[in-house]
Write a protein that holds these residues in place. Structure first.
Motif, PDB file in Angstrom:
ATOM      1  N   ARG A   7       0.797  -1.091   0.088  1.00 48.45           N
ATOM      2  CA  ARG A   7      -0.068  -0.078   0.187  1.00 48.45           C
ATOM      3  C   ARG A   7       0.916   1.208  -0.072  1.00 48.45           C
ATOM      4  O   ARG A   7       1.438   1.437   0.930  1.00 48.45           O
ATOM      5  CB  ARG A   7      -0.885  -0.123   1.180  1.00 48.45           C
ATOM      6  N   LEU A   8       0.643   2.154  -1.082  1.00 48.47           N
ATOM      7  CA  LEU A   8       1.703   3.480  -1.171  1.00 48.47           C
ATOM      8  C   LEU A   8       0.701   4.540  -0.522  1.00 48.47           C
ATOM      9  O   LEU A   8      -0.672   4.493  -0.614  1.00 48.47           O
ATOM     10  CB  LEU A   8       2.014   3.553  -2.663  1.00 48.47           C
ATOM     11  N   SER A   9       1.425   5.227  -0.003  1.00 47.82           N
ATOM     12  CA  SER A   9       0.739   6.557   0.436  1.00 47.82           C
ATOM     13  C   SER A   9       1.363   7.888  -0.083  1.00 47.82           C
ATOM     14  O   SER A   9       2.601   7.804  -0.344  1.00 47.82           O
ATOM     15  CB  SER A   9       0.902   6.540   2.224  1.00 47.82           C
ATOM     16  N   CYS A  10       0.563   8.957  -0.119  1.00 45.99           N
ATOM     17  CA  CYS A  10       1.115  10.142  -0.634  1.00 45.99           C
ATOM     18  C   CYS A  10       0.443  11.103   0.109  1.00 45.99           C
ATOM     19  O   CYS A  10      -0.778  11.427   0.185  1.00 45.99           O
ATOM     20  CB  CYS A  10       0.813  10.354  -1.962  1.00 45.99           C
ATOM     21  N   ALA A  11       1.321  11.856   0.752  1.00 48.49           N
ATOM     22  CA  ALA A  11       0.971  12.991   1.749  1.00 48.49           C
ATOM     23  C   ALA A  11       1.144  14.202   1.052  1.00 48.49           C
ATOM     24  O   ALA A  11       2.131  14.606   0.415  1.00 48.49           O
ATOM     25  CB  ALA A  11       1.566  12.975   3.146  1.00 48.49           C
ATOM     26  N   ARG A  12       0.128  15.184   0.918  1.00 52.58           N
ATOM     27  CA  ARG A  12      -0.014  16.433   0.282  1.00 52.58           C
ATOM     28  C   ARG A  12       0.177  17.525   1.348  1.00 52.58           C
ATOM     29  O   ARG A  12      -0.790  17.550   2.259  1.00 52.58           O
ATOM     30  CB  ARG A  12      -0.932  16.623  -0.657  1.00 52.58           C
ATOM     31  N   SER A  13       0.999  18.416   1.203  1.00 44.56           N
ATOM     32  CA  SER A  13       0.989  19.547   2.163  1.00 44.56           C
ATOM     33  C   SER A  13       1.156  20.886   1.246  1.00 44.56           C
ATOM     34  O   SER A  13       1.475  20.760  -0.055  1.00 44.56           O
ATOM     35  CB  SER A  13       2.061  19.377   3.015  1.00 44.56           C
ATOM     36  N   GLY A  14       1.012  21.716   1.814  1.00 46.40           N
ATOM     37  CA  GLY A  14       0.966  23.246   1.209  1.00 46.40           C
ATOM     38  C   GLY A  14      -0.428  23.690   0.805  1.00 46.40           C
ATOM     39  O   GLY A  14      -1.401  23.146   1.297  1.00 46.40           O
ATOM     40  N   ARG A  15      -0.557  24.768  -0.006  1.00 45.96           N
ATOM     41  CA  ARG A  15      -1.774  25.196  -0.446  1.00 45.96           C
ATOM     42  C   ARG A  15      -2.546  24.107  -1.482  1.00 45.96           C
ATOM     43  O   ARG A  15      -1.782  23.555  -2.282  1.00 45.96           O
ATOM     44  CB  ARG A  15      -1.634  26.547  -1.395  1.00 45.96           C
ATOM     45  N   THR A  16      -3.615  23.885  -0.718  1.00 49.10           N
ATOM     46  CA  THR A  16      -4.279  22.789  -1.612  1.00 49.10           C
ATOM     47  C   THR A  16      -5.426  23.466  -2.491  1.00 49.10           C
ATOM     48  O   THR A  16      -6.221  22.552  -3.147  1.00 49.10           O
ATOM     49  CB  THR A  16      -4.900  21.873  -0.443  1.00 49.10           C
ATOM     50  N   PHE A  17      -6.037  24.600  -2.346  1.00 55.93           N
ATOM     51  CA  PHE A  17      -7.311  24.818  -2.884  1.00 55.93           C
ATOM     52  C   PHE A  17      -7.070  26.289  -3.633  1.00 55.93           C
ATOM     53  O   PHE A  17      -6.300  27.023  -3.267  1.00 55.93           O
ATOM     54  CB  PHE A  17      -8.408  24.964  -2.149  1.00 55.93           C
ATOM     55  N   SER A  18      -7.258  26.565  -4.956  1.00 52.11           N
ATOM     56  CA  SER A  18      -7.446  27.752  -5.639  1.00 52.11           C
ATOM     57  C   SER A  18      -8.436  28.766  -5.130  1.00 52.11           C
ATOM     58  O   SER A  18      -9.232  28.349  -4.186  1.00 52.11           O
ATOM     59  CB  SER A  18      -7.810  27.379  -7.344  1.00 52.11           C
ATOM     60  N   THR A  19      -8.375  29.747  -5.684  1.00 53.60           N
ATOM     61  CA  THR A  19      -9.307  30.717  -4.966  1.00 53.60           C
ATOM     62  C   THR A  19     -10.707  30.620  -5.663  1.00 53.60           C
ATOM     63  O   THR A  19     -11.758  31.119  -5.035  1.00 53.60           O
ATOM     64  CB  THR A  19      -9.047  32.255  -5.374  1.00 53.60           C
ATOM     65  N   LEU A  20     -10.838  29.592  -6.527  1.00 53.80           N
ATOM     66  CA  LEU A  20     -11.905  29.313  -7.104  1.00 53.80           C
ATOM     67  C   LEU A  20     -12.626  28.177  -6.363  1.00 53.80           C
ATOM     68  O   LEU A  20     -11.884  27.137  -6.417  1.00 53.80           O
ATOM     69  CB  LEU A  20     -11.823  29.123  -8.585  1.00 53.80           C
ATOM     70  N   ALA A  21     -13.574  28.259  -5.660  1.00 52.67           N
ATOM     71  CA  ALA A  21     -14.416  27.193  -4.988  1.00 52.67           C
ATOM     72  C   ALA A  21     -14.230  25.815  -5.536  1.00 52.67           C
ATOM     73  O   ALA A  21     -14.244  25.022  -5.010  1.00 52.67           O
ATOM     74  CB  ALA A  21     -15.449  27.823  -4.244  1.00 52.67           C
ATOM     75  N   PHE A  22     -14.928  25.741  -6.792  1.00 52.40           N
ATOM     76  CA  PHE A  22     -15.030  24.425  -7.522  1.00 52.40           C
ATOM     77  C   PHE A  22     -13.846  23.937  -7.949  1.00 52.40           C
ATOM     78  O   PHE A  22     -13.855  22.742  -8.523  1.00 52.40           O
ATOM     79  CB  PHE A  22     -16.000  24.665  -8.504  1.00 52.40           C
ATOM     80  N   ILE A  23     -12.693  24.500  -7.802  1.00 51.06           N
ATOM     81  CA  ILE A  23     -11.353  23.817  -8.417  1.00 51.06           C
ATOM     82  C   ILE A  23     -10.528  23.109  -7.331  1.00 51.06           C
ATOM     83  O   ILE A  23     -10.381  23.993  -6.250  1.00 51.06           O
ATOM     84  CB  ILE A  23     -10.505  24.651  -9.167  1.00 51.06           C
ATOM     85  N   THR A  24     -10.641  21.971  -7.337  1.00 46.71           N
ATOM     86  CA  THR A  24      -9.569  21.102  -6.295  1.00 46.71           C
ATOM     87  C   THR A  24      -8.717  20.502  -7.075  1.00 46.71           C
ATOM     88  O   THR A  24      -8.586  20.332  -8.350  1.00 46.71           O
ATOM     89  CB  THR A  24     -10.595  20.497  -5.417  1.00 46.71           C
ATOM     90  N   TYR A  25      -8.020  19.729  -6.372  1.00 47.71           N
ATOM     91  CA  TYR A  25      -6.804  19.063  -6.948  1.00 47.71           C
ATOM     92  C   TYR A  25      -7.218  17.481  -7.275  1.00 47.71           C
ATOM     93  O   TYR A  25      -8.005  16.676  -6.345  1.00 47.71           O
ATOM     94  CB  TYR A  25      -5.612  18.845  -5.990  1.00 47.71           C
ATOM     95  N   SER A  26      -6.788  17.158  -8.476  1.00 48.04           N
ATOM     96  CA  SER A  26      -7.125  15.478  -8.746  1.00 48.04           C
ATOM     97  C   SER A  26      -5.564  15.024  -8.573  1.00 48.04           C
ATOM     98  O   SER A  26      -4.464  15.497  -8.564  1.00 48.04           O
ATOM     99  CB  SER A  26      -7.444  15.619 -10.235  1.00 48.04           C
ATOM    100  N   MET A  27      -5.578  13.787  -8.262  1.00 50.32           N
ATOM    101  CA  MET A  27      -4.397  12.985  -7.804  1.00 50.32           C
ATOM    102  C   MET A  27      -4.135  11.735  -8.479  1.00 50.32           C
ATOM    103  O   MET A  27      -5.295  11.263  -9.018  1.00 50.32           O
ATOM    104  CB  MET A  27      -4.427  12.595  -6.226  1.00 50.32           C
ATOM    105  N   ALA A  28      -2.956  11.346  -8.736  1.00 46.49           N
ATOM    106  CA  ALA A  28      -2.736  10.134  -9.675  1.00 46.49           C
ATOM    107  C   ALA A  28      -1.449   9.619  -8.997  1.00 46.49           C
ATOM    108  O   ALA A  28      -0.462  10.001  -8.481  1.00 46.49           O
ATOM    109  CB  ALA A  28      -2.640  10.562 -11.258  1.00 46.49           C
ATOM    110  N   TRP A  29      -1.318   8.326  -9.714  1.00 44.20           N
ATOM    111  CA  TRP A  29       0.071   7.507  -9.348  1.00 44.20           C
ATOM    112  C   TRP A  29       0.537   7.162 -10.802  1.00 44.20           C
ATOM    113  O   TRP A  29      -0.245   6.740 -11.719  1.00 44.20           O
ATOM    114  CB  TRP A  29      -0.251   6.279  -9.008  1.00 44.20           C
ATOM    115  N   PHE A  30       1.803   7.466 -10.928  1.00 41.95           N
ATOM    116  CA  PHE A  30       2.397   7.042 -12.163  1.00 41.95           C
ATOM    117  C   PHE A  30       3.736   6.168 -11.820  1.00 41.95           C
ATOM    118  O   PHE A  30       3.853   6.230 -10.559  1.00 41.95           O
ATOM    119  CB  PHE A  30       3.121   8.267 -13.166  1.00 41.95           C
ATOM    120  N   ARG A  31       4.301   5.564 -12.810  1.00 39.97           N
ATOM    121  CA  ARG A  31       5.335   4.662 -12.403  1.00 39.97           C
ATOM    122  C   ARG A  31       6.131   4.441 -13.494  1.00 39.97           C
ATOM    123  O   ARG A  31       6.012   4.921 -14.974  1.00 39.97           O
ATOM    124  CB  ARG A  31       4.776   3.211 -12.051  1.00 39.97           C
TER     125      ARG A  31
END
Length: 129
Positions: free
Chosen positions: A19-43
């Motif tokens: 099980r891999l984990s990814c912790a995200r820190s820092g600014r997480t949201f844009s000033t536009l409320a409907f925009i958030t982050y999508s996350m992915a795994w690549f290899r």
């Protein structure tokens, strides 16, 4: 700025799980409320290009998987959207690679690495036969 830190890689026998984990820190949201982050795994395996594994969209949590991992891997995120996971089952030596977590400043995920804005440093997964 956003920082991503992966963990959970290691050496496992074929047929095993990680099980891999990814912790995200820092600014997480844009000033536009409907925009958030999508996350992915690549290899990326030695001598090969970076390839898409799985992604989860930022708004509705829709998931997409590469054909090679569908049915074996599961991407998920926690309710805070600061953690994303990759449960990997029935591993084979072909899954051996450095696994990277990526974040995209858009609510819909993508399978293309150049559409992601932030990357982690990677975690090694080695599957022994």
């Amino acid at each position: 700025q956003v920082q991503l830190v992966e963990s959970g890689g290691g050496l496992v026998q074929a047929g095993g799980s990680l099980r891999l984990s990814c912790a995200r820190s820092g600014r997480t949201f844009s000033t536009l409320a409907f925009i958030t982050y999508s996350m992915a795994w690549f290899r990326q395996a030695p001598g090969k290009e970076r390839e898409f594994v799985a992604c989860v969209s930022g708004r509705d949590g829709d998931t997409v998987y590469a054909d090679s991992v569908r049915g074996r891997f599961t991407i998920s995120r926690d309710s805070s959207e600061k953690m994303v996971y990759l449960q990997m089952n029935s591993l084979t030596p072909d899954d051996t690679a450095v696994y990277y977590c990526a974040a995209r400043r858009y609510f819909i995920g993508s399978t293309l690495p150049n559409e992601y804005d932030y990357w982690g440093q990677g975690t090694q997964v080695t599957v022994a036969s």
